[in-house]
Design a protein around this motif. Structure first.
Motif, PDB file in Angstrom:
ATOM      1  N   PHE A  91       0.835  -1.204   0.000  1.00 30.38           N
ATOM      2  CA  PHE A  91       0.000   0.000   0.000  1.00 30.38           C
ATOM      3  C   PHE A  91       0.869   1.252   0.000  1.00 30.38           C
ATOM      4  CE2 PHE A  91      -3.534  -2.722   1.211  1.00 30.38           C
ATOM      5  CZ  PHE A  91      -4.561  -2.136   0.510  1.00 30.38           C
ATOM      6  N   GLY A  92       1.929   1.232   0.804  1.00 28.05           N
ATOM      7  CA  GLY A  92       2.829   2.375   0.852  1.00 28.05           C
ATOM      8  C   GLY A  92       3.507   2.624  -0.484  1.00 28.05           C
ATOM      9  N   LEU A  93       3.981   1.546  -1.125  1.00 29.75           N
ATOM     10  CA  LEU A  93       4.640   1.704  -2.423  1.00 29.75           C
ATOM     11  C   LEU A  93       3.660   2.175  -3.498  1.00 29.75           C
ATOM     12  CD1 LEU A  93       7.017  -1.379  -2.428  1.00 29.75           C
ATOM     13  CD2 LEU A  93       7.669   1.042  -2.305  1.00 29.75           C
ATOM     14  N   LEU A  94       2.450   1.637  -3.478  1.00 28.79           N
ATOM     15  CA  LEU A  94       1.451   2.088  -4.449  1.00 28.79           C
ATOM     16  C   LEU A  94       1.177   3.576  -4.268  1.00 28.79           C
ATOM     17  CD1 LEU A  94      -0.964  -0.969  -4.329  1.00 28.79           C
ATOM     18  CD2 LEU A  94       0.567  -0.348  -6.204  1.00 28.79           C
ATOM     19  N   GLY A  95       1.112   4.019  -3.008  1.00 26.56           N
ATOM     20  CA  GLY A  95       0.931   5.439  -2.748  1.00 26.56           C
ATOM     21  C   GLY A  95       2.134   6.258  -3.175  1.00 26.56           C
ATOM     22  N   TYR A  96       3.326   5.767  -2.878  1.00 21.06           N
ATOM     23  CA  TYR A  96       4.554   6.475  -3.232  1.00 21.06           C
ATOM     24  C   TYR A  96       4.666   6.651  -4.749  1.00 21.06           C
ATOM     25  CZ  TYR A  96       9.500   7.614  -3.631  1.00 21.06           C
ATOM     26  OH  TYR A  96      10.680   8.229  -3.943  1.00 21.06           O
ATOM     27  N   GLN A 151       2.642  -9.301  -5.026  1.00 23.50           N
ATOM     28  CA  GLN A 151       3.875  -8.671  -5.473  1.00 23.50           C
ATOM     29  C   GLN A 151       3.602  -7.457  -6.341  1.00 23.50           C
ATOM     30  OE1 GLN A 151       5.919 -11.198  -8.407  1.00 23.50           O
ATOM     31  NE2 GLN A 151       4.168 -12.571  -8.202  1.00 23.50           N
ATOM     32  N   LEU A 152       4.579  -6.600  -6.386  1.00 21.27           N
ATOM     33  CA  LEU A 152       4.576  -5.440  -7.263  1.00 21.27           C
ATOM     34  C   LEU A 152       5.785  -5.607  -8.158  1.00 21.27           C
ATOM     35  CD1 LEU A 152       3.669  -2.575  -8.141  1.00 21.27           C
ATOM     36  CD2 LEU A 152       5.121  -1.679  -6.309  1.00 21.27           C
ATOM     37  N   ARG A 153       5.559  -5.623  -9.443  1.00 19.91           N
ATOM     38  CA  ARG A 153       6.648  -5.793 -10.411  1.00 19.91           C
ATOM     39  C   ARG A 153       6.871  -4.468 -11.113  1.00 19.91           C
ATOM     40  NH1 ARG A 153       7.260 -10.388 -15.066  1.00 19.91           N
ATOM     41  NH2 ARG A 153       8.892  -9.316 -16.228  1.00 19.91           N
ATOM     42  N   ILE A 154       8.137  -4.062 -11.196  1.00 16.96           N
ATOM     43  CA  ILE A 154       8.494  -2.828 -11.885  1.00 16.96           C
ATOM     44  C   ILE A 154       9.478  -3.196 -12.981  1.00 16.96           C
ATOM     45  CG2 ILE A 154       9.480  -0.522 -11.664  1.00 16.96           C
ATOM     46  CD1 ILE A 154       8.862  -0.721  -8.638  1.00 16.96           C
ATOM     47  N   ASP A 155       9.082  -2.969 -14.227  1.00 16.53           N
ATOM     48  CA  ASP A 155       9.948  -3.237 -15.370  1.00 16.53           C
ATOM     49  C   ASP A 155      10.447  -1.917 -15.935  1.00 16.53           C
ATOM     50  OD1 ASP A 155       9.521  -6.088 -15.492  1.00 16.53           O
ATOM     51  OD2 ASP A 155       7.538  -5.672 -16.300  1.00 16.53           O
ATOM     52  N   VAL A 156      11.723  -1.872 -16.303  1.00 17.18           N
ATOM     53  CA  VAL A 156      12.283  -0.718 -16.992  1.00 17.18           C
ATOM     54  C   VAL A 156      12.234  -1.047 -18.481  1.00 17.18           C
ATOM     55  CG1 VAL A 156      14.309   0.741 -17.322  1.00 17.18           C
ATOM     56  CG2 VAL A 156      13.816  -0.228 -15.063  1.00 17.18           C
ATOM     57  N   LEU A 157      11.493  -0.255 -19.226  1.00 16.23           N
ATOM     58  CA  LEU A 157      11.351  -0.477 -20.655  1.00 16.23           C
ATOM     59  C   LEU A 157      12.160   0.577 -21.406  1.00 16.23           C
ATOM     60  CD1 LEU A 157       7.487  -1.044 -20.699  1.00 16.23           C
ATOM     61  CD2 LEU A 157       9.291  -2.757 -20.527  1.00 16.23           C
TER      62      LEU A 157
END
Length: 167
Positions: free
Chosen positions: A112-117, A132-138
């Motif tokens: 929740f904190g990361l989604l807000g950030y 999980q939260l996945r962050i891809d660099v495209l």
């Protein structure tokens, strides 16, 4: 370590649990098939919904999200930027200091904190165990995808545009 358990350390154990703690305990018991018969799945969902509502409300405030998750969020963005720079420079394989994959482990409330950030929409329900939260660099070198990316000096080649994809 004082050797005291929670009951000894907190003289006021007769106070009710917060919604977050109640939801967390119920979800854990439910996940392991140990939920008492007197507590229904609907009760667990309702407690988790109240906890999720509270976290969504708190983390929707950018200042609170930054205070809660600023260091971790900034570290994640820094890693993404280092990965982008290494890929743009053609580093094959990337430097040891910039691994292509980085895993972070945290508590479910951290999501929740990361989604807000990152100013992403928070879920209506509490995240499931193992969420999980996945962050891809495209990266893109095509002008149609590069947007306003400037040309590199002297070479005429476009700088790779970078974007983050959250899933």
């Amino acid at each position: 370590f004082s050797g005291q358990g929670p009951r000894e350390a907190n003289a006021s154990c007769d106070e009710p649990l917060s919604w977050n703690k109640l939801a967390e305990i119920c979800k854990c018991l439910d996940a392991y098939g140990k939920l008492p018969a007197s507590i229904s799945a609907a009760d667990v969902d309702e407690a988790a919904g109240i906890g999720a509502f509270r976290w969504r409300a708190l983390m929707a405030e950018p200042e609170l999200a930054a205070l809660a998750m600023g260091e971790m969020g900034a570290a994640m963005l820094d890693h993404a930027d280092r990965s982008r720079r290494a890929a743009a420079a053609g580093a094959q394989p990337p430097p040891v200091s910039t691994p292509r994959v980085q895993l972070w482990s945290a508590h479910d409330s951290t999501l929740f904190g990361l989604l807000g950030y990152f100013r992403l929409a928070a879920p209506a329900k509490w995240p499931a165990y193992g969420a999980q939260l996945r962050i891809d660099v495209l990266l893109s070198r095509r002008s149609s995808e590069a947007g306003a990316a400037a040309l590199q000096p002297g070479g005429g080649a476009q700088k790779p545009a970078a974007s983050l994809r959250f899933s």
